[in-house]
Scaffold this active site. Structure first.
Site, PDB file in Angstrom:
ATOM      1  N   LYS A 166       0.860  -1.188   0.000  1.00  0.00           N
ATOM      2  CA  LYS A 166       0.000   0.000   0.000  1.00  0.00           C
ATOM      3  C   LYS A 166       0.890   1.230   0.000  1.00  0.00           C
ATOM      4  O   LYS A 166       2.003   1.217   0.523  1.00  0.00           O
ATOM      5  CB  LYS A 166      -0.886   0.023   1.256  1.00  0.00           C
ATOM      6  CG  LYS A 166      -2.140   0.858   1.061  1.00  0.00           C
ATOM      7  CD  LYS A 166      -3.188   0.088   0.277  1.00  0.00           C
ATOM      8  CE  LYS A 166      -4.451   0.877   0.036  1.00  0.00           C
ATOM      9  NZ  LYS A 166      -5.505   0.025  -0.546  1.00  0.00           N
TER      10      LYS A 166
HETATM   11  P1  NAD Z   1     -13.329   7.380  -2.539  1.00  0.00           P
HETATM   12  O1  NAD Z   1     -12.459   8.477  -2.105  1.00  0.00           O
HETATM   13  O2  NAD Z   1     -13.757   7.289  -3.972  1.00  0.00           O
HETATM   14  O3  NAD Z   1     -14.650   7.333  -1.667  1.00  0.00           O
HETATM   15  C1  NAD Z   1     -14.694   7.426  -0.287  1.00  0.00           C
HETATM   16  C2  NAD Z   1     -16.062   7.985   0.057  1.00  0.00           C
HETATM   17  O4  NAD Z   1     -16.229   8.015   1.468  1.00  0.00           O
HETATM   18  C3  NAD Z   1     -16.250   9.426  -0.442  1.00  0.00           C
HETATM   19  O5  NAD Z   1     -17.541   9.566  -0.959  1.00  0.00           O
HETATM   20  C4  NAD Z   1     -16.103  10.260   0.837  1.00  0.00           C
HETATM   21  O6  NAD Z   1     -16.833  11.470   0.752  1.00  0.00           O
HETATM   22  C5  NAD Z   1     -16.703   9.298   1.837  1.00  0.00           C
HETATM   23  N1  NAD Z   1     -16.309   9.579   3.197  1.00  0.00           N
HETATM   24  C6  NAD Z   1     -15.102   9.937   3.660  1.00  0.00           C
HETATM   25  N2  NAD Z   1     -15.168  10.125   4.986  1.00  0.00           N
HETATM   26  C7  NAD Z   1     -16.428   9.833   5.347  1.00  0.00           C
HETATM   27  C8  NAD Z   1     -17.123   9.831   6.569  1.00  0.00           C
HETATM   28  N3  NAD Z   1     -16.516  10.144   7.684  1.00  0.00           N
HETATM   29  N4  NAD Z   1     -18.414   9.480   6.567  1.00  0.00           N
HETATM   30  C9  NAD Z   1     -19.057   9.152   5.422  1.00  0.00           C
HETATM   31  N5  NAD Z   1     -18.455   9.146   4.241  1.00  0.00           N
HETATM   32  C10 NAD Z   1     -17.167   9.485   4.207  1.00  0.00           C
HETATM   33  O7  NAD Z   1     -12.586   6.027  -2.090  1.00  0.00           O
HETATM   34  P2  NAD Z   1     -12.864   4.548  -2.572  1.00  0.00           P
HETATM   35  O8  NAD Z   1     -11.844   4.201  -3.580  1.00  0.00           O
HETATM   36  O9  NAD Z   1     -14.308   4.366  -2.860  1.00  0.00           O
HETATM   37  O10 NAD Z   1     -12.475   3.744  -1.250  1.00  0.00           O
HETATM   38  C11 NAD Z   1     -13.389   3.588  -0.166  1.00  0.00           C
HETATM   39  C12 NAD Z   1     -12.946   2.418   0.695  1.00  0.00           C
HETATM   40  O11 NAD Z   1     -12.864   1.237  -0.114  1.00  0.00           O
HETATM   41  C13 NAD Z   1     -11.559   2.561   1.322  1.00  0.00           C
HETATM   42  O12 NAD Z   1     -11.552   1.892   2.560  1.00  0.00           O
HETATM   43  C14 NAD Z   1     -10.656   1.834   0.342  1.00  0.00           C
HETATM   44  O13 NAD Z   1      -9.459   1.403   0.936  1.00  0.00           O
HETATM   45  C15 NAD Z   1     -11.567   0.674  -0.016  1.00  0.00           C
HETATM   46  N6  NAD Z   1     -11.236   0.019  -1.276  1.00  0.00           N
HETATM   47  C16 NAD Z   1     -11.189   0.705  -2.453  1.00  0.00           C
HETATM   48  C17 NAD Z   1     -10.910   0.022  -3.629  1.00  0.00           C
HETATM   49  C18 NAD Z   1     -10.923   0.696  -4.968  1.00  0.00           C
HETATM   50  O14 NAD Z   1     -10.834  -0.010  -5.978  1.00  0.00           O
HETATM   51  N7  NAD Z   1     -11.071   1.997  -5.056  1.00  0.00           N
HETATM   52  C19 NAD Z   1     -10.654  -1.361  -3.593  1.00  0.00           C
HETATM   53  C20 NAD Z   1     -10.723  -2.032  -2.382  1.00  0.00           C
HETATM   54  C21 NAD Z   1     -11.028  -1.332  -1.234  1.00  0.00           C
END
Ligand code: NAD
Length: 427
Positions: free
Chosen positions: A117
């Site tokens: 990461k």
């Molecule tokens: P992103 O930045 O696109 O989305 C995150 C969302 O969460 C945003 O809408 C943000 O406004 C919201 N957010 C942030 N703080 C918040 C809070 N306190 N309360 C409510 N909403 C809140 O990120 P993402 O890529 O969608 O990743 C989200 C999660 O999924 C993370 O834990 C990431 O590690 C995990 N993840 C992502 C991927 C990927 O392919 N992008 C893959 C596996 C896991």
């Protein structure tokens, strides 16, 4: 860690060091499975850790120093794989935890990858495109001693996107002197990206929801769903679940939450968010706080924002029957125990959100072969991988009488222990 968002509406979460929690979990599972002390010890540490402090010229002419990390937890089963997060609260232990989850996740879905990461402490929401590009190019150069298509392959995570992946690919390629598609995944489709990658993590969550609904005999037609964190993962999951007939009754982002008991028009909510950068104020909805959203009486809850959102303080208030962990580490260990006691069916992060890394793997394979697949092919292969992994985890859970999280850890650790034992230790 502190998550962004209106502080008075946040659940009161005391989140312990997530890396120490994973170490404890790995230790427990290794002991239960009689895995040797040596392998247990190896799994509890990250193999390589890099901290960089680097300058970026800001638009106003000032120079700002940023801190970034790249951590490789393990490359025993193949090149280390894992996203890059841009967020003000990132730190070394969070990055270590996310790297360790990647190792376990790749092993659960049986990809020939280890886990890594990366992260940079910054707030991409207040930076211009030019500042983000300069930060990305410098950070890529700083971590270029680690990354490469055969050794460590980044991808998007919170705060990063296909454009940022394109800058990483370009920067790495400029240093090499030729184009290296396989150095990063999650690239734009016109630049060696894979069809289906953008929605893959959300699609993987939906595949898991379908498999759980079949297993528990709950129909998805009309099932009520709440999504905490309508970003890349949560947005795609919400859109695809709505297509399956689910009623998305609440969603949130870092600015707040919205609710409609009759169901939200998710495409319209996503358009509203694109225009206003917030879900708040969507016309056919009322405001809802994060604790209210998490505690909604619904069939499925998808925590898809950040770590530690379901914790000891609010676990008892969770009413959803099924929890699909779109985010990494959304449930703290003590909350997990409460959810289990309360009979909730939790699909753990290392299985539920593995769709992203599965299609990243497909992208890497397509890039190495310079032969690209149709979206149908990508989605059908993704369904096959998720289906296999889900049933393998479910079988262990039933045989060993453990919850799905412990079962997923057992499957991953069994595969990692085999690889470590078979490779042996050099020299
Ligand atoms: P992103 O930045 O696109 O989305 C995150 C969302 O969460 C945003 O809408 C943000 O406004 C919201 N957010 C942030 N703080 C918040 C809070 N306190 N309360 C409510 N909403 C809140 O990120 P993402 O890529 O969608 O990743 C989200 C999660 O999924 C993370 O834990 C990431 O590690 C995990 N993840 C992502 C991927 C990927 O392919 N992008 C893959 C596996 C896991």
């Amino acid at each position: 860690m502190t998550t962004e968002g209106p502080k008075d509406t946040m659940p009161v979460c005391e989140v312990a060091n997530p890396f120490e929690e994973i170490q404890k979990h790995i230790d427990n599972i290794c002991r239960r499975m009689n895995v040797s002390e040596g392998i247990n010890a190896r799994l509890q540490q990250c193999e390589r850790e890099l901290i960089v402090h680097f300058p970026v010229k800001m638009d106003d002419g000032t120079i700002k120093i940023f801190t970034g990390y790249r951590v490789e937890h393990s490359d025993t089963r193949g090149p280390a794989k894992g996203g890059i997060r841009y967020h003000p609260d990132v730190n070394l232990d969070e990055t270590r935890a996310l790297a360790a989850w990647m190792t376990l996740k790749c092993a659960v879905v049986n990809l020939p990858y280890g886990g890594a990461k990366g992260s940079v402490a910054c707030n991409p929401k207040v930076m211009s495109q030019g500042e983000l590009e300069r930060l990305t190019r410098r950070y890529t150069t700083e971590i270029s001693v680690f990354i490469g298509p055969e050794r460590d392959i980044p991808a998007p995570d919170v705060g990063t996107n296909p454009q940022i992946m394109a800058w990483i690919m370009d920067t790495y390629s400029m240093h090499k002197g030729y184009s290296v598609l396989g150095v990063v995944t999650g690239k734009p489709i016109g630049l060696g990206g894979s069809r289906g990658r953008l929605e893959a993590t959300g699609r993987g969550c939906v595949i898991c929801t379908q498999l759980v609904s079949k297993h528990l005999g709950i129909s998805l037609d009309g099932a009520t769903v709440a999504v905490h964190g309508l970003g890349n993962v949560g947005g795609a999951a919400a859109k695809l679940l709505a297509k399956e007939g689910c009623k998305i009754i609440a969603v949130s982002d870092s600015t707040g939450g919205i609710y409609n008991s009759k169901g939200l028009d998710i495409d319209a909510v996503l358009r509203h968010k694109k225009e206003t950068r917030s879900v708040v104020g969507f016309k056919d909805s009322e405001a809802i706080t994060y604790p209210e959203l998490l505690g909604l009486d619904c069939d499925v809850l998808v925590p898809a924002a950040l770590e530690g959102v379901i914790c000891a303080a609010n676990a008892d208030s969770i009413k959803a029957k099924v929890i699909i962990e779109g985010a990494n580490g959304p449930t703290t260990p003590d909350a997990d125990a409460t959810l289990c006691e309360n009979g909730k069916f939790v699909v753990p992060d290392i299985l539920a959100n593995a769709g992203g890394v599965v299609v990243s793997y497909f992208e890497w394979v397509q890039g190495l072969q310079s032969f690209f697949w149709s979206e149908e092919e990508v989605n059908s292969r993704l369904t096959g991988v998720m289906d296999n992994a889900f049933h393998e985890v479910l079988e262990i859970s039933q045989r060993e009488k453990v919850n799905m999280r412990d079962a997923a850890y057992m499957l991953a650790i069994q595969r990692l222990a085999y690889a470590m034992t078979t490779r042996g230790i050099f020299p």
